[in-house]
Design an enzyme around this catalytic site. Structure first.
Site, short mmCIF file in Angstrom:
data_model
loop_
_atom_site.label_atom_id
_atom_site.label_comp_id
_atom_site.label_asym_id
_atom_site.label_seq_id
_atom_site.Cartn_x
_atom_site.Cartn_y
_atom_site.Cartn_z
N LYS A 27 13.16 3.35 6.83
CA LYS A 27 13.62 2.14 7.50
C LYS A 27 15.03 1.59 6.98
CE LYS A 27 8.67 0.40 7.65
NZ LYS A 27 8.12 -0.40 7.20
N GLU A 74 0.61 -1.57 10.12
CA GLU A 74 1.90 -0.74 10.88
C GLU A 74 1.18 -0.20 12.09
OE1 GLU A 74 4.69 1.48 8.51
OE2 GLU A 74 4.88 -0.32 7.14
N ASN A 79 -0.06 -1.00 4.42
CA ASN A 79 0.53 -1.13 3.16
C ASN A 79 0.15 -2.20 2.32
OD1 ASN A 79 2.59 1.13 3.16
ND2 ASN A 79 3.60 -0.20 4.80
N ARG A 87 0.62 -3.97 -0.40
CA ARG A 87 1.74 -4.60 -1.10
C ARG A 87 2.47 -5.26 -0.44
NH1 ARG A 87 5.99 -1.45 0.65
NH2 ARG A 87 5.60 0.65 1.28
#
Length: 448
Positions: free
Chosen positions: A238, A276, A290, A292
């Site tokens: 990203k 995501e 993810n 985290r």
């Protein structure tokens, strides 16, 4: 339970970000660091600092025993892993809990579940998340790959089951390409993750990368904090993110937020997490979760006013969320630029000593960085050195503010990607919000 001392098992801007949240909560901090980071900002500002090894990440920031020893000798109550390094290492989270510390994050079981792409996809399907058509498990042979591709239809994407960051990921548009892609992806996966297993998905032609930020406490309460559009990527990394996404309408936004929250509730997940998706032609497809804090979390904070690190810590202390989905209010637009110490054209890393340094400021401008004049960027770690975040009442206001802030930002002594960001935010496609996950790659290659 109130933490008195938190050990920050990370470095750079995220270590400083965690330190600031702790300080505002009245919690003392312990910085662990390698010898390469003796002069790092988080080391200077933390209440205590412990050197845990030489510059190599394997011998320092990935050294579980050294980190746990540092927590023991400093009397820390909890460990915050940040992102990267050990943040999604289930064994480390387990060791933290076994040694009597609190891991500021989800359970080891959920980290393990979502850390493997195949088990993550199975879990996603079990709780009603839509997935990209693909193989049910690992692709075990070339023949298996060819038959699966024939069922799905070309083009297909081969991905490492334990992967991330684009490693072990190959596109095949026909059978000949698939034979080569399957072999190359397995070799890359083995080299990067110590696990050669790969799986297959349908390759979407022009998708957006949309992710949903989730918070969940220990009492079954779940809220989503809206979506982030992370479609501006280079080599699956990203580069710029914005919230909300210019590609979604209100109905799609409400639909995916509700779906993600319900899935997290069914999983019994706790703490912060991000689901995501790829989004194409009005349809969402789960790709990974993810477990985290995300690099791009500040843009969510920008449109909600909710401090995600503070919420992580509160949840880890056993506190309930204290608000419902209806209490979460979205306001304005936020954009984040990841600033790397790299040549903006060749992307070759550019470590070295910072000369002149001036961070932009003003209304709606935030810089998350551990840089200062005279600081030496070590060559041993990721090249991201700062995040520039702007907020505005509208997307256009945020874009104008970002252009101004990028023009003010001075980082001397090393090459950075600031010129790349200035270029891309003035591209008409980006101004129009008309881009997909392949757009930036084509721009850099001169194909747009």
């Amino acid at each position: 339970m109130q933490f008195e001392k938190v050990l920050i098992a990370n470095r750079g801007e995220i270590a400083l970000r965690i330190h600031r949240a702790c300080r505002e909560m009245g919690i003392r901090t312990v910085a662990v660091h390698s010898t390469a980071d003796n002069d790092a900002m988080h080391v200077r500002l933390a209440d205590e600092a412990v050197c845990i090894g030489p510059p190599s990440a394997k011998e320092s920031y990935l050294n579980k025993a050294a980190i746990l020893s540092a927590a023991t000798i400093t009397g820390a109550d909890a460990i915050h892993p940040g992102y990267g390094f050990l943040s999604e290492n289930a064994d480390f989270a387990e060791m933290v809990e076994d040694h009597g510390f609190t891991f500021i994050g989800p359970t080891p079981e959920h980290i393990r579940m979502m850390g493997d792409k195949i088990t993550a996809k199975q879990a996603a399907l079990s709780v009603g998340l839509p997935c990209v058509p693909g193989s049910e498990g690992a692709i075990v042979s070339e023949e298996h790959a060819l038959s699966t591709a024939a069922d799905i239809g070309y083009p297909v994407l081969i991905k490492a089951t334990a992967g991330g960051g684009g490693k072990g990921m190959k596109v095949a548009r026909n059978a000949d390409e698939l034979r080569e892609a399957w072999s190359m992806a397995r070799n890359e996966a083995q080299a990067a993750f110590g696990n050669p297993d790969v799986y297959m998905e349908k390759y979407l032609q022009k998708p957006r990368h949309i992710e949903m930020q989730i918070l969940a406490d220990n009492f079954g309460n779940v809220v989503h904090l809206g979506e982030r559009d992370c479609s501006l990527q280079r080599r699956h990394q990203k580069v710029l993110e914005e919230a909300p996404s210019p590609a979604l309408n209100a109905q799609q936004r409400e639909q995916i937020g509700r779906t993600a929250s319900q899935a997290i509730h069914k999983l019994g997940y706790r703490n912060a997490g991000t689901i995501e998706f790829l989004f194409e032609d009005g349809h969402f497809y789960f790709i990974e979760m993810n477990t985290r804090l995300q690099v791009e979390h500040p843009i969510t904070e920008g449109i909600t006013g909710i401090d995600l690190v503070r919420e992580q810590i509160r949840i880890a202390q056993g506190a309930p969320l204290g608000y419902t989905q209806d209490d979460v209010k979205f306001q304005g637009h936020a954009i984040e630029c990841r600033v790397n110490a790299e040549d903006p054209e060749t992307f070759i890393p550019s470590p070295g000593r910072i000369g002149d340094y001036h961070a932009p400021g003003g209304l709606g401008v935030r810089v998350d960085s551990a840089l200062y004049a005279g600081y030496r960027i070590p060559p041993n770690y990721d090249s991201m050195i700062a995040k520039l975040i702007v907020t505005g009442n509208t997307r256009n206001e945020a874009l104008m503010r970002l252009k101004r802030a990028l023009g003010e930002y001075v980082i001397g002594g090393v090459k950075t990607t600031l010129p790349l960001h200035l270029r891309l935010i003035q591209e008409q496609d980006f101004v129009n919000g008309d881009y997909d996950i392949h757009w930036l790659e084509k721009l850099v290659a001169g194909k747009n």
